[in-house]
Write an enzyme that holds these catalytic residues in place. Structure first.
Site, PDB file in Angstrom:
ATOM      1  N   GLY A 139     -13.071  -3.753   9.877  1.00 18.66           N
ATOM      2  CA  GLY A 139     -13.939  -3.785   9.136  1.00 18.66           C
ATOM      3  C   GLY A 139     -15.121  -2.616   8.387  1.00 18.66           C
ATOM      4  N   ASP A 166      -5.058   8.615   3.309  1.00 18.95           N
ATOM      5  CA  ASP A 166      -5.828   7.384   3.582  1.00 18.95           C
ATOM      6  C   ASP A 166      -7.193   7.657   3.351  1.00 18.95           C
ATOM      7  OD1 ASP A 166      -6.069   4.914   4.046  1.00 18.95           O
ATOM      8  OD2 ASP A 166      -6.476   5.298   6.253  1.00 18.95           O
ATOM      9  N   SER A 175     -13.252   0.380   7.924  1.00 17.75           N
ATOM     10  CA  SER A 175     -12.647   0.716   7.348  1.00 17.75           C
ATOM     11  C   SER A 175     -13.229   1.229   6.013  1.00 17.75           C
ATOM     12  CB  SER A 175     -11.284  -0.159   6.792  1.00 17.75           C
ATOM     13  OG  SER A 175     -10.971   0.506   8.346  1.00 17.75           O
ATOM     14  N   HIS A 185      -5.358   2.467   3.372  1.00 15.48           N
ATOM     15  CA  HIS A 185      -5.069   1.121   4.451  1.00 15.48           C
ATOM     16  C   HIS A 185      -5.952   0.036   4.092  1.00 15.48           C
ATOM     17  CE1 HIS A 185      -7.653   2.150   7.023  1.00 15.48           C
ATOM     18  NE2 HIS A 185      -7.966   1.101   7.345  1.00 15.48           N
ATOM     19  N   SER A 245     -10.984   5.795   8.605  1.00 25.77           N
ATOM     20  CA  SER A 245      -9.995   5.557   8.839  1.00 25.77           C
ATOM     21  C   SER A 245      -9.404   4.504  10.086  1.00 25.77           C
ATOM     22  CB  SER A 245      -8.730   6.879   8.771  1.00 25.77           C
ATOM     23  OG  SER A 245      -7.621   5.639   8.475  1.00 25.77           O
TER      24      SER A 245
END
Length: 447
Positions: free
Chosen positions: A317, A236, A319, A206, A334
């Protein structure tokens, strides 16, 4: 008078040596029994061995007779079983058997029914092996009408579907180890991987679509690479190819803060109850436990399935940042709910699935997967995913520095060794004095 002083000195030395042996032994015992306080070296546990034993039993006994496995507080494998015959087989294998009412086949059938229902953004569900339930959660964005409809679906499945409302919202953590930035926002680099020719960063899907350009600083002066593949929603994960094709030195380390890193030696599957660590560019190094597997999250952007659920906190941040345990890579961040002040739930994309789909392996790893016997050392270093600076690992430290580190067994061993030398020395001096006295007596007797 001189001989009396010598005897006193020898006795004091012997007493000090004996005391040193006791103190040194206690220091060694305490160092071995306690966890190292340095966050750059997460403690080793028996989780991987226990997880492997539980997974093997579940695979051999089948999903109609079992309902998952986990690691208890003592690090032993526990397997949920549906009948006494299966329980006996689990006990013979050295694991703990927990009788439950519903098999894994029933739990998965329940999640399939939930997936078939109309999608409700802000909801998530996962298999709770320990309670033998499917837990459905709804965040504060879910309306009362939508929650009521989903509750009706759950009631139609059976009493083993538990409904819970949660604070916060289930969101992707866009905006790690090291930060990477693009026009889509800020993410964290995950793990360095390779297809045998070029090197890549494996991060969250993402974070940005294929073609996204990533930079390693806020001014955009250093281009890291470009996203060349990925999957989101559904999965993801994504692959960022390095601009120069290579990850550089220290590519097998993940950053944990203060210029330190953890060396990654392979990939693996987590177990419920296992202690794990996550590193992110916003909240740094955090730890917690795996709480469930095969989780589904309905983000506003889309639904992602097959995730790892944990109680590790994360913030925007983080991720794409790496999750690992004992030097083994487990997944990339995720999304989730909450923050690192109040806590929350964080979900991770399993790493083996992503790597298999993308056709890559860890940089520095000669094989796709690491078994339970893989080394789990965690030396400090200066490099991180995406970093191209040389790493300073454990080889850079001196033997003396390691021996004198109070957090290791070195100081205790030095004290024990010194005490033994003192005891041997006093014993030798006493024997030498007795020998000379005997010689003098013998000479005087025989003229």
């Amino acid at each position: 008078m001189r001989h009396a002083r010598r005897r006193i000195v020898r006795r004091v030395t012997r007493l000090a040596a004996v005391g040193g042996l006791l103190v040194g032994s206690a220091m060694v015992t305490r160092a071995v029994a306690s966890e190292p306080p340095d966050a750059s070296a997460p403690p080793r546990t028996l989780a991987r061995t226990a997880s492997g034993a539980g997974a093997d039993l579940v695979s051999r006994l089948g999903t109609d007779r079992t309902a998952g496995h986990w690691v208890d507080s003592d690090g032993r494998p526990v397997v949920a079983v549906t009948d006494e015959r299966t329980a006996e087989a689990v006990r013979r294998a050295g694991a703990t058997a927990k009788p439950v009412r519903h098999s894994m086949s029933e739990l998965r059938s329940a999640t399939a029914t939930l997936r078939a229902a109309p999608r409700v953004s802000g909801t998530a569900w996962a298999l709770d092996y320990r309670s033998n339930e499917v837990v459905v959660r709804g965040d504060r964005t879910v309306s009362g009408a939508d929650w009521s409809r989903l509750t009706g679906v759950a009631q139609g499945i059976g009493g083993f579907v538990r409904m819970e409302r949660t604070e916060g919202t289930f969101t992707t953590r866009l905006n790690g180890a090291e930060p990477i930035l693009s026009t889509a926002g800020r993410c964290s680099a995950g793990f360095n991987v390779t297809d045998g020719t070029n090197d890549f960063i494996l991060t969250a899907g993402h974070c940005g679509p294929t073609g996204s350009v990533w930079f390693g600083d806020g001014r955009g002066d250093r281009q890291v690479g470009r996203t060349v593949a990925g999957s989101f929603p559904g999965d993801d994960f994504s692959l960022v190819e390095y601009a120069n094709g290579k990850a550089g030195d220290g590519a097998d380390l993940v950053a944990v803060g203060d210029g330190k890193g953890v060396r990654i030696t392979g990939t693996g599957e987590p177990a419920v109850g296992q202690r794990v660590f996550r590193s992110g560019s916003t909240s740094g190094l955090r730890d917690g436990r795996v709480t469930a597997l095969d989780a589904t999250v309905n983000y506003p952007e889309g639904t992602v399935t097959g995730l790892i659920e944990t109680d590790v906190c994360a913030e925007p941040g983080d991720s794409g940042g790496p999750m690992f345990s004992e030097g083994v890579a487990l997944g990339v961040t995720s999304g989730g709910s909450g923050d690192c002040d109040k806590g929350g739930t964080t979900f991770f994309q399993p790493l083996p699935e992503a790597m298999e789909s993308l056709g890559v392996r860890l940089v520095g790893s000669g094989r796709q997967d690491a078994g339970a016997g893989t080394s789990a050392t965690a030396p400090p270093g200066a490099a991180a995913p995406g970093a191209q600076a040389p790493a300073t690992g454990v080889e850079g430290s001196t033997l003396l520095a390691r021996l004198t580190d109070r957090r290791n067994v070195g100081p205790g061993l030095l004290i024990v060794a010194g005490s033994l030398v003192a005891l041997v020395a006093t014993r030798w001096i006493r024997a030498e004095a007795d020998r000379k006295a005997y010689q003098r007596h013998y000479s005087a007797t025989w003229g």
